[in-house]
Design a protein around this motif. Sequence first.
Motif, PDB file in Angstrom:
ATOM      1  N   UNK A  23       0.703  -1.127   0.504  1.00 55.87           N
ATOM      2  CA  UNK A  23       0.187   0.325   0.073  1.00 55.87           C
ATOM      3  C   UNK A  23       0.594   1.376  -0.100  1.00 55.87           C
ATOM      4  N   UNK A  24       1.706   1.399   0.411  1.00 56.72           N
ATOM      5  CA  UNK A  24       2.713   2.577   0.573  1.00 56.72           C
ATOM      6  C   UNK A  24       2.316   2.788   1.819  1.00 56.72           C
ATOM      7  N   UNK A  25       3.553   4.208   2.329  1.00 51.75           N
ATOM      8  CA  UNK A  25       3.552   4.906   3.276  1.00 51.75           C
ATOM      9  C   UNK A  25       1.563   5.856   3.351  1.00 51.75           C
ATOM     10  N   UNK A  26       1.767   6.320   2.390  1.00 50.01           N
ATOM     11  CA  UNK A  26       0.558   6.571   2.720  1.00 50.01           C
ATOM     12  C   UNK A  26      -0.983   6.306   2.204  1.00 50.01           C
ATOM     13  N   UNK A  27      -0.867   5.689   2.304  1.00 51.07           N
ATOM     14  CA  UNK A  27      -2.095   4.794   1.795  1.00 51.07           C
ATOM     15  C   UNK A  27      -2.604   3.369   2.629  1.00 51.07           C
ATOM     16  N   UNK A  28      -1.571   3.481   4.020  1.00 52.51           N
ATOM     17  CA  UNK A  28      -1.536   2.026   5.333  1.00 52.51           C
ATOM     18  C   UNK A  28      -1.402   3.094   5.882  1.00 52.51           C
ATOM     19  N   UNK A  29      -3.312   2.902   6.519  1.00 48.98           N
ATOM     20  CA  UNK A  29      -3.525   3.615   7.956  1.00 48.98           C
ATOM     21  C   UNK A  29      -3.460   2.652   9.052  1.00 48.98           C
ATOM     22  N   UNK A  30      -2.928   3.287  10.446  1.00 51.44           N
ATOM     23  CA  UNK A  30      -2.791   2.822  11.191  1.00 51.44           C
ATOM     24  C   UNK A  30      -4.350   1.425  11.235  1.00 51.44           C
ATOM     25  N   UNK A  31      -5.461   1.684  11.069  1.00 56.15           N
ATOM     26  CA  UNK A  31      -5.836  -0.155  11.367  1.00 56.15           C
ATOM     27  C   UNK A  31      -5.638  -0.817  10.236  1.00 56.15           C
ATOM     28  N   UNK A  32      -4.946  -0.552   9.427  1.00 50.97           N
ATOM     29  CA  UNK A  32      -3.982  -1.284   7.966  1.00 50.97           C
ATOM     30  C   UNK A  32      -2.650  -1.790   9.375  1.00 50.97           C
ATOM     31  N   UNK A  40      -3.521  -3.947  19.061  1.00 49.76           N
ATOM     32  CA  UNK A  40      -4.023  -2.661  19.249  1.00 49.76           C
ATOM     33  C   UNK A  40      -3.051  -1.579  18.787  1.00 49.76           C
ATOM     34  N   UNK A  41      -3.797  -0.844  18.315  1.00 48.66           N
ATOM     35  CA  UNK A  41      -2.923   0.913  18.344  1.00 48.66           C
ATOM     36  C   UNK A  41      -1.988   0.969  19.549  1.00 48.66           C
ATOM     37  N   UNK A  42      -2.090   0.856  20.849  1.00 48.31           N
ATOM     38  CA  UNK A  42      -1.136   1.346  21.897  1.00 48.31           C
ATOM     39  C   UNK A  42      -0.452   0.340  21.401  1.00 48.31           C
ATOM     40  N   UNK A  43      -0.348  -1.083  21.506  1.00 46.93           N
ATOM     41  CA  UNK A  43       0.963  -1.895  21.409  1.00 46.93           C
ATOM     42  C   UNK A  43       1.749  -1.986  20.192  1.00 46.93           C
ATOM     43  N   UNK A  44       0.870  -1.533  19.355  1.00 48.41           N
ATOM     44  CA  UNK A  44       2.450  -0.750  17.784  1.00 48.41           C
ATOM     45  C   UNK A  44       2.960   0.537  18.443  1.00 48.41           C
ATOM     46  N   UNK A  45       2.101   1.244  19.126  1.00 55.16           N
ATOM     47  CA  UNK A  45       2.935   2.321  19.574  1.00 55.16           C
ATOM     48  C   UNK A  45       3.950   2.535  20.415  1.00 55.16           C
ATOM     49  N   UNK A  46       3.740   1.742  21.730  1.00 53.02           N
ATOM     50  CA  UNK A  46       4.281   1.304  22.689  1.00 53.02           C
ATOM     51  C   UNK A  46       5.696   0.106  21.862  1.00 53.02           C
ATOM     52  N   UNK A  47       5.071  -0.885  21.222  1.00 56.30           N
ATOM     53  CA  UNK A  47       6.795  -1.374  21.078  1.00 56.30           C
ATOM     54  C   UNK A  47       7.479  -1.203  19.315  1.00 56.30           C
ATOM     55  N   UNK A  48       7.032  -0.416  19.166  1.00 55.55           N
ATOM     56  CA  UNK A  48       7.474   0.584  17.441  1.00 55.55           C
ATOM     57  C   UNK A  48       7.756   1.742  17.337  1.00 55.55           C
ATOM     58  N   UNK A  49       6.931   2.511  17.966  1.00 51.28           N
ATOM     59  CA  UNK A  49       6.480   3.952  18.284  1.00 51.28           C
ATOM     60  C   UNK A  49       5.789   4.132  17.151  1.00 51.28           C
ATOM     61  N   UNK A  50       5.804   5.271  16.430  1.00 53.44           N
ATOM     62  CA  UNK A  50       4.609   6.227  15.298  1.00 53.44           C
ATOM     63  C   UNK A  50       4.454   5.810  13.694  1.00 53.44           C
ATOM     64  N   UNK A  51       3.832   5.701  13.046  1.00 47.89           N
ATOM     65  CA  UNK A  51       3.733   4.829  11.844  1.00 47.89           C
ATOM     66  C   UNK A  51       4.988   4.819  11.243  1.00 47.89           C
ATOM     67  N   UNK A  52       5.875   6.335  10.964  1.00 50.85           N
ATOM     68  CA  UNK A  52       7.168   6.595  10.729  1.00 50.85           C
ATOM     69  C   UNK A  52       8.149   5.752  11.196  1.00 50.85           C
ATOM     70  N   UNK A  53       8.395   5.857  12.107  1.00 51.83           N
ATOM     71  CA  UNK A  53       9.591   5.003  12.942  1.00 51.83           C
ATOM     72  C   UNK A  53       9.315   3.506  12.697  1.00 51.83           C
ATOM     73  N   UNK A  54       8.085   2.725  12.482  1.00 52.69           N
ATOM     74  CA  UNK A  54       7.526   1.546  11.775  1.00 52.69           C
ATOM     75  C   UNK A  54       8.069   1.695  10.716  1.00 52.69           C
ATOM     76  N   UNK A  55       7.435   2.381   9.599  1.00 51.23           N
ATOM     77  CA  UNK A  55       8.252   2.501   8.326  1.00 51.23           C
ATOM     78  C   UNK A  55       9.785   2.046   8.405  1.00 51.23           C
ATOM     79  N   UNK A  56      10.322   3.727   8.585  1.00 52.34           N
ATOM     80  CA  UNK A  56      11.430   3.083   8.721  1.00 52.34           C
ATOM     81  C   UNK A  56      12.078   1.847   9.111  1.00 52.34           C
ATOM     82  N   UNK A  57      11.873   1.115  10.101  1.00 51.26           N
ATOM     83  CA  UNK A  57      12.332   0.086  11.071  1.00 51.26           C
ATOM     84  C   UNK A  57      11.610  -1.314  10.228  1.00 51.26           C
ATOM     85  N   UNK A  58      10.975  -1.503   8.662  1.00 51.37           N
ATOM     86  CA  UNK A  58      11.121  -1.792   8.167  1.00 51.37           C
ATOM     87  C   UNK A  58      12.128  -1.656   6.592  1.00 51.37           C
ATOM     88  N   UNK A  59      11.741  -0.271   6.358  1.00 54.18           N
ATOM     89  CA  UNK A  59      12.951  -0.428   6.050  1.00 54.18           C
ATOM     90  C   UNK A  59      13.872  -1.210   5.789  1.00 54.18           C
TER      91      UNK A  59
END
Length: 192
Positions: A23-32, A40-59
């Motif tokens: 989906x790309x970065x912009x096409x991906x929602x937190x719900x995706x 859940x959202x809080x687990x994602x944020x607590x474990x990986x940070x925000x969406x951009x931090x997570x994107x950098x991590x997967x790159x």
Amino acid sequence: MPRPEDFHREQVLTKIQNVFWIKGYNGTSMQDLVDASGLNRSSIYNSFGNKMELYKLVLKNYQHENKTVLDQICSNKNGLASIQSLFDVTIDYMINDKERKGCMFINCNTEMGNQNILLQEITKNNQETLVQFFKDLIEKGKKDGSIQINKDSITLAYYLVSSFQGLRITGMNTKNRSFLESIVENIIKTIT
């Protein structure tokens, strides 16, 4: 004290990586990301940070995976055979890429390359790594005699990176193996 993670981190990252890749970065929602990961959202944020931090991590994870694959493809071959094998395996991948995911770094460059300085650093680092990889193979080929062209190795490496990236983009829309192989044949002729 933070609560320990009760999930397999690498499995979750692989699922999340696949969503960003398709989906790309912009096409991906937190719900995706919630849906794909099962967290859940809080687990994602607590474990990986925000969406951009997570994107950098997967790159960075994608880069590491690709480096491992490149090393495996090119082991125990001369320089030219290694380059040829890399392109051949890439063609196989592109032919079988039914989701048209392409290369995650190329996708990132075209979608976000001018929008985020930290992503620019990651994609630039990836390109420099790829240039160095091809440069090493060219120098290996010059030493073992499989590459006899008398041109600067770094110039040839940039040519191969550019050709490789162009082939990856072409392969997203073209699944004709003979056409893709003829492109590679011309690329290989240029360096021999």
